[in-house]
Design a protein around this motif. Structure first.
Motif, short mmCIF file in Angstrom:
data_model
loop_
_atom_site.label_atom_id
_atom_site.label_comp_id
_atom_site.label_asym_id
_atom_site.label_seq_id
_atom_site.Cartn_x
_atom_site.Cartn_y
_atom_site.Cartn_z
N GLN A 163 15.33 72.96 51.18
CA GLN A 163 15.47 71.86 50.77
C GLN A 163 14.51 71.53 49.57
O GLN A 163 13.58 72.35 49.37
CB GLN A 163 14.97 70.62 51.86
CG GLN A 163 15.89 70.72 53.03
CD GLN A 163 17.16 70.05 52.99
OE1 GLN A 163 17.31 69.27 52.02
NE2 GLN A 163 18.22 71.04 53.52
N SER A 210 23.88 71.48 56.13
CA SER A 210 22.91 70.42 56.32
C SER A 210 23.29 69.11 56.83
O SER A 210 22.78 68.83 57.77
CB SER A 210 21.87 70.17 55.00
OG SER A 210 21.60 71.29 54.43
N GLY A 238 18.34 67.78 55.74
CA GLY A 238 17.40 67.12 54.90
C GLY A 238 16.66 65.82 55.46
O GLY A 238 15.41 65.67 55.59
N ALA A 295 17.74 59.99 51.28
CA ALA A 295 18.47 61.12 51.74
C ALA A 295 19.87 61.04 52.27
O ALA A 295 20.31 59.84 52.21
CB ALA A 295 17.56 61.52 53.11
N VAL A 319 15.71 63.80 48.89
CA VAL A 319 15.64 65.09 49.35
C VAL A 319 17.06 65.73 49.42
O VAL A 319 17.99 64.95 50.10
CB VAL A 319 14.86 65.02 51.03
CG1 VAL A 319 15.53 64.39 51.74
CG2 VAL A 319 14.81 66.69 51.46
N GLN A 320 17.23 66.91 49.00
CA GLN A 320 18.47 67.48 49.09
C GLN A 320 18.54 68.88 49.02
O GLN A 320 17.41 69.32 48.51
CB GLN A 320 19.23 67.12 47.72
CG GLN A 320 20.64 67.51 47.58
CD GLN A 320 21.53 67.23 48.93
OE1 GLN A 320 21.77 67.94 49.60
NE2 GLN A 320 22.20 65.96 49.03
N ASP A 321 19.61 69.74 49.36
CA ASP A 321 19.61 71.04 49.23
C ASP A 321 19.38 71.68 48.09
O ASP A 321 19.77 70.95 46.96
CB ASP A 321 20.89 71.71 49.68
CG ASP A 321 21.02 71.62 51.18
OD1 ASP A 321 20.16 70.93 51.82
OD2 ASP A 321 22.19 72.01 51.68
#
Length: 284
Positions: A144, A7, A175, A169, A208-210
């Protein structure tokens, strides 16, 4: 997205990538690797051309748990590490890991400068990245997630916007790209630990993150006590192992066959359960 996309901006990176190639060519590798590039390729079993004799050198960006991170002994371990280890074994060599900035990985500069043979860093396959590097077949289906301070009342990305919550982020990630496409201008953080620290310090209300990374964080009591997963964002991402643009066909073929064989014989599922505690398809 796996917790390994990784990402992990592009117009500015063109010049950065080129300058970084020269910079990397002039200096030794950083991080955990102690093997310096000889500048000449060496053949492994089957004829694959490798940067360093007897080693499959992998560029990654630590930490990105559970895809790659240091254990208590300082050794880099994780889902991505185990996947690449399978390819190294097939080649009859050992894996050597180079910890390097993610932007240098996704730009292709690290591999162009012969700092590594492959990149495994929770890296989502995108058309933009494919202009700079080649990818293996996908080895992880990613998505995400939004992690927020408990009590915000937010349940979606729309809520984050309507409630005017501060969004953070990780720089250079999908993301970040996703929330920007949805009208956000989040604060960017250099890596996932800095992003999480910003949330903990109140500099961000939501990050926001995996998804796998978020789920790994939430296994820690000090995180689960104060923060919660408020939404999963189905972005349809897939991770791939990166190689130099115009990759050695033998090396690419070996990696692809290794991934496909592992999925067919159950090895992939074993590695997946080891790092995620669930079978493929059961995350989220």
């Amino acid at each position: 997205m796996a917790l390994w996309t990784k990402s992990r901006r592009a117009s500015a990176f063109g010049a950065l990538a080129l300058s970084t190639v020269f910079a990397l060519s002039a200096c030794g590798s950083s991080g955990d690797s102690t093997t310096a590039s000889t500048g000449a390729s060496a053949s492994a079993a089957g004829g694959a051309q490798l940067v360093n004799p007897g080693k499959l050198t992998t560029c990654t960006n630590v930490p990105y748990e559970p895809f790659q991170f240091k254990d208590e002994s300082g050794k880099v371990v994780g889902f991505d590490v185990d996947i690449v280890d399978l390819a190294a074994k097939k080649l009859g060599v050992t894996q050597e890991i180079v910890d390097i900035d993610f932007a240098v990985i996704k730009s292709g500069a690290a591999m162009a400068a012969k700092k590594c043979d492959v990149a495994a860093a929770g890296m989502t396959i995108t058309e933009e990245r494919k202009a700079n590097i080649d990818f293996s077949v996908p080895y992880f289906d990613a998505t995400q997630a939004l992690l927020a301070k408990k009590g915000t009342g937010a349940k979606s990305l729309d809520d984050v916007k309507s409630m005017n919550l501060k969004l953070g982020a990780q720089a250079s990630t999908t993301g970040l790209d996703y929330v920007k496409k949805n009208g956000f201008d989040p604060t960017e953080y250099a890596d996932s630990p800095k992003e999480l620290l910003a949330l903990q310090a109140g500099q961000a209300d939501v990050i926001v993150q995996d998804l796998p990374v978020v789920l790994t964080w939430l296994k820690k009591p000090e995180i689960a006590e104060k923060f919660e997963l408020i939404a999963s964002l189905d972005t349809g991402e897939q991770y791939g192992v990166g190689l130099k643009k115009g990759a050695d066909p033998v090396l690419l073929k070996t990696i692809n066959e290794t991934i496909e064989a592992a999925k067919a014989d159950g090895t992939y599922e074993q590695i997946f359960v080891k790092w995620f505690g669930k079978k493929p398809g059961e995350l989220g």
